[in-house]
Scaffold this active site. Structure first.
Site, PDB file in Angstrom:
ATOM      1  N   CYS A  18      46.650  32.233  27.636  1.00 16.96           N
ATOM      2  CA  CYS A  18      47.333  32.658  28.863  1.00 16.96           C
ATOM      3  C   CYS A  18      46.580  32.058  30.046  1.00 16.96           C
ATOM      4  O   CYS A  18      45.849  31.090  29.883  1.00 16.96           O
ATOM      5  CB  CYS A  18      47.466  34.179  28.957  1.00 16.96           C
ATOM      6  SG  CYS A  18      45.944  35.096  29.276  1.00 16.96           S
ATOM      7  N   ARG A  24      47.139  39.130  28.824  1.00 13.30           N
ATOM      8  CA  ARG A  24      48.096  38.851  27.761  1.00 13.30           C
ATOM      9  C   ARG A  24      47.480  38.279  26.493  1.00 13.30           C
ATOM     10  O   ARG A  24      47.694  38.801  25.397  1.00 13.30           O
ATOM     11  CB  ARG A  24      49.191  37.903  28.268  1.00 13.30           C
ATOM     12  CG  ARG A  24      50.013  38.492  29.378  1.00 13.30           C
ATOM     13  CD  ARG A  24      50.940  37.453  29.987  1.00 13.30           C
ATOM     14  NE  ARG A  24      50.166  36.441  30.694  1.00 13.30           N
ATOM     15  CZ  ARG A  24      50.666  35.319  31.189  1.00 13.30           C
ATOM     16  NH1 ARG A  24      51.955  35.049  31.032  1.00 13.30           N
ATOM     17  NH2 ARG A  24      49.903  34.470  31.834  1.00 13.30           N
ATOM     18  N   ASP A 130      53.323  38.055  33.034  1.00 13.14           N
ATOM     19  CA  ASP A 130      51.949  38.399  33.393  1.00 13.14           C
ATOM     20  C   ASP A 130      51.934  39.766  34.082  1.00 13.14           C
ATOM     21  O   ASP A 130      52.489  39.919  35.168  1.00 13.14           O
ATOM     22  CB  ASP A 130      51.377  37.338  34.319  1.00 13.14           C
ATOM     23  CG  ASP A 130      49.876  37.476  34.521  1.00 13.14           C
ATOM     24  OD1 ASP A 130      49.316  38.540  34.205  1.00 13.14           O
ATOM     25  OD2 ASP A 130      49.268  36.502  35.010  1.00 13.14           O
TER      26      ASP A 130
END
Length: 171
Positions: A18, A24, A130
Site C-alpha cells: 500500500c 491496509r 485508504d
C-alpha cells in the site's frame, strides 16, 4: 483467478503493498498470514508487506488498524513499516497492490503483480480504499475486504500449491 507459479520449489512468497505500510497492507498481511497458517500452509507460504513511500519506515501499524484487527482476534503488534524495493519483484511470487495508484507505483499489472482485490468474489479488481483520513468505519470496511480476499487467496493456494510444491507429509 489462478496464481503464478512459485519461483522456488517448496516456497511461495506473497507481498502486499500500500502507500505507507501502516493501514491496509499490514492489515492484509496479518489476516492473510493467519489464514495461511489456519490452512496448514505456513511452512510453504510467506506473507510480507510494504509501502511505496518511506514516511513510516520502522513505525508500528496505525493504532486504528491495530485496534480493528485486535477486535477481530488478530495481533498486529509485531508489524513495523517497510518500504517497497524493486528487488521485491524477484523475491516474491505474487505482489498484491491495495489500489491502482500503488499498482502503478510498483510497475503495473502483470501475472505476478496484481490488485489485492483481483481475488475479491464481490468486486474483483476494485481498490481497497485508504482509511487513514477517515474514522473507524473505514478500517472495519477494509478488514471485511481483506478477510474476503484472503479467504479466496488461501483457497487458490490450497488448490494450486499441491501441484506446484512438494506435498507436506501431514497433508
Amino acid at each position: 483467478m489462478s496464481l503464478p507459479p512459485p519461483r522456488e520449489a517448496g516456497r511461495y512468497r506473497i507481498g502486499v503493498v500500500c502507500l505507507g505500510n501502516i493501514c491496509r497492507s499490514p492489515m492484509a498481511h496479518v489476516v492473510l498470514e493467519a489464514r495461511v497458517a489456519a490452512a496448514g500452509l505456513a511452512d510453504e507460504v510467506t506473507v510480507t508487506s510494504s509501502g511505496t513511500g518511506g514516511w513510516h519506515v520502522g513505525d508500528p501499524m496505525d493504532p486504528r488498524a491495530a485496534a480493528t484487527l485486535a477486535a477481530a482476534g488478530h495481533d498486529g503488534s509485531r508489524h513495523r513499516a517497510r518500504q517497497f524495493a524493486t528487488s521485491w519483484h524477484d523475491e516474491h511470487d505474487l505482489l498484491l497492490a491495495m489500489d491502482a495508484a500503488n499498482l502503478a507505483d510498483i510497475g503495473g499489472g502483470t501475472d505476478r503483480v496484481r490488485l489485492f482485490r483481483s481475488f475479491d468474489p464481490e468486486e474483483p479488481g476494485a481498490d481497497v480504499p485508504d482509511p487513514y483520513y477517515g474514522g473507524d468505519r473505514g478500517f472495519q470496511e477494509v478488514l471485511a475486504m481483506v478477510e474476503r480476499c484472503s479467504e479466496a487467496i488461501v483457497s487458490e493456494l490450497a488448490t494450486s500449491l499441491p501441484t506446484s510444491l512438494p506435498s507436506s507429509p501431514d497433508r
